[in-house]
Design a protein around this motif. Structure first.
Motif, short mmCIF file in Angstrom:
data_model
loop_
_atom_site.label_atom_id
_atom_site.label_comp_id
_atom_site.label_asym_id
_atom_site.label_seq_id
_atom_site.Cartn_x
_atom_site.Cartn_y
_atom_site.Cartn_z
N ARG A 1 94.73 80.23 21.86
CA ARG A 1 93.67 81.23 22.09
C ARG A 1 94.27 82.63 22.19
O ARG A 1 95.19 82.87 22.98
CB ARG A 1 92.89 80.89 23.35
CG ARG A 1 91.68 81.74 23.54
CD ARG A 1 90.91 81.31 24.76
NE ARG A 1 89.83 82.22 25.02
CZ ARG A 1 88.60 81.85 25.28
NH1 ARG A 1 88.31 80.57 25.33
NH2 ARG A 1 87.67 82.74 25.52
N GLY B 1 91.90 85.50 22.00
CA GLY B 1 90.87 86.36 22.58
C GLY B 1 89.50 85.77 22.40
O GLY B 1 89.35 84.59 22.06
N LYS C 1 83.44 89.75 21.71
CA LYS C 1 82.54 90.35 22.69
C LYS C 1 81.29 90.94 22.06
O LYS C 1 80.29 91.14 22.73
CB LYS C 1 83.27 91.45 23.48
CG LYS C 1 84.33 90.92 24.39
CD LYS C 1 83.69 90.06 25.45
CE LYS C 1 84.64 89.74 26.58
NZ LYS C 1 83.99 88.97 27.63
N VAL D 1 86.88 92.08 19.29
CA VAL D 1 87.59 90.98 19.93
C VAL D 1 88.36 91.50 21.13
O VAL D 1 89.14 92.44 21.03
CB VAL D 1 88.57 90.31 18.93
CG1 VAL D 1 89.32 89.16 19.59
CG2 VAL D 1 87.82 89.81 17.70
N GLU D 2 88.11 90.85 22.27
CA GLU D 2 88.88 91.17 23.47
C GLU D 2 90.11 90.26 23.47
O GLU D 2 90.00 89.06 23.70
CB GLU D 2 88.05 90.96 24.73
CG GLU D 2 88.79 91.41 25.97
CD GLU D 2 87.92 91.38 27.21
OE1 GLU D 2 88.34 91.96 28.22
OE2 GLU D 2 86.82 90.78 27.19
N PHE D 3 91.24 90.86 23.14
CA PHE D 3 92.50 90.11 23.08
C PHE D 3 93.17 90.11 24.44
O PHE D 3 93.14 91.13 25.15
CB PHE D 3 93.47 90.76 22.08
CG PHE D 3 93.07 90.60 20.64
CD1 PHE D 3 93.35 89.41 19.97
CD2 PHE D 3 92.43 91.62 19.96
CE1 PHE D 3 92.99 89.26 18.64
CE2 PHE D 3 92.08 91.48 18.63
CZ PHE D 3 92.35 90.30 17.97
N GLY D 4 93.76 88.99 24.79
CA GLY D 4 94.61 88.94 25.97
C GLY D 4 95.95 89.55 25.62
O GLY D 4 96.18 89.98 24.49
N GLY E 1 96.77 93.40 26.71
CA GLY E 1 95.56 93.05 25.96
C GLY E 1 94.72 94.28 25.69
O GLY E 1 94.91 95.34 26.29
N LYS E 2 93.77 94.14 24.77
CA LYS E 2 92.87 95.25 24.44
C LYS E 2 91.67 94.71 23.68
O LYS E 2 91.70 93.61 23.14
CB LYS E 2 93.58 96.31 23.62
CG LYS E 2 94.12 95.82 22.27
CD LYS E 2 94.86 96.94 21.55
CE LYS E 2 95.68 96.42 20.39
NZ LYS E 2 96.49 97.46 19.77
N LEU E 3 90.61 95.51 23.66
CA LEU E 3 89.44 95.21 22.86
C LEU E 3 89.64 95.92 21.52
O LEU E 3 89.82 97.15 21.50
CB LEU E 3 88.17 95.73 23.55
CG LEU E 3 86.88 95.36 22.84
CD1 LEU E 3 86.42 93.98 23.29
CD2 LEU E 3 85.82 96.38 23.09
#
Length: 190
Positions: free
Chosen positions: A113, A115, A118, A133-136, A143-145
């Protein structure tokens, strides 16, 4: 006069003598056949070599004219992406539906996984839909969107409700961060 039993070797020798020149001609013909075949092979090799050269040149021209690849995951990201308008299903590539995408995980090729989706954004400049996508944290970076072109996401194997993305460290680093503000997805100053 020769007796018939003595005439056989003489006749055989005479026949052999008449055959030998024919065999010599056959050998010459065989040699010329081989020579012709080799000539044909050489012509085929020259033609094939020329075709390979043309293919390589065409590939080089294509590579020189092609995008660098940076645009694959994160095409030039706009400053603002508006929310996908209601009923804008036509803005999405075939096979993608907004209601089926929101909240779904985004994974890499191994199933790890990365992200979660959103929301979806719409780029007015080119009409491209983007998955937000909200990435970890990835590749040792926070992380970032980020906005990902929807058509770079493929459905996960076995219909597990996830989307697969091919993402490298440099792809991830180049992706600008976004945040939801004033009814739109806006780039966060870096």
């Amino acid at each position: 006069m020769l007796s018939w039993w003595r005439a056989i070797p003489v006749a055989a020798a005479a026949g052999l003598l008449t055959i030998l020149p024919a065999q010599g001609r056959a050998q010459t013909s065989g040699a010329s056949i081989v020579e012709e075949a080799l000539k044909g092979v050489r012509q085929d090799q020259a033609r094939d070599s020329q075709r390979v050269k043309e293919i390589v040149e065409e590939a080089v021209r294509g590579a020189e004219q092609a995008p660098s690849g940076e645009e694959t995951i994160a095409p030039v990201a706009p400053d603002t992406l508006r929310a996908l308008p209601a009923g804008a299903q036509a803005s999405l590539p075939a096979g993608y539906r907004e209601e089926e995408m929101i909240g779904k995980p985004v994974v890499d090729g191994t199933g790890a996984r990365l992200g979660v989706i959103k929301g979806l954004g719409f780029d007015d400049a080119n009409g491209m839909a983007r998955a937000m996508v909200e990435f970890g944290p990835l590749f040792g970076k926070p992380g970032k969107l980020a906005a990902v072109a929807v058509d770079t996401l493929t459905t996960g194997a076995g219909g597990q409700g996830s989307y697969v993305i091919s993402l490298t460290s440099s792809d991830f680093e180049r992706m600008p961060a976004y945040a939801w503000a004033d009814q739109a997805w806006r780039r966060v100053p870096s």
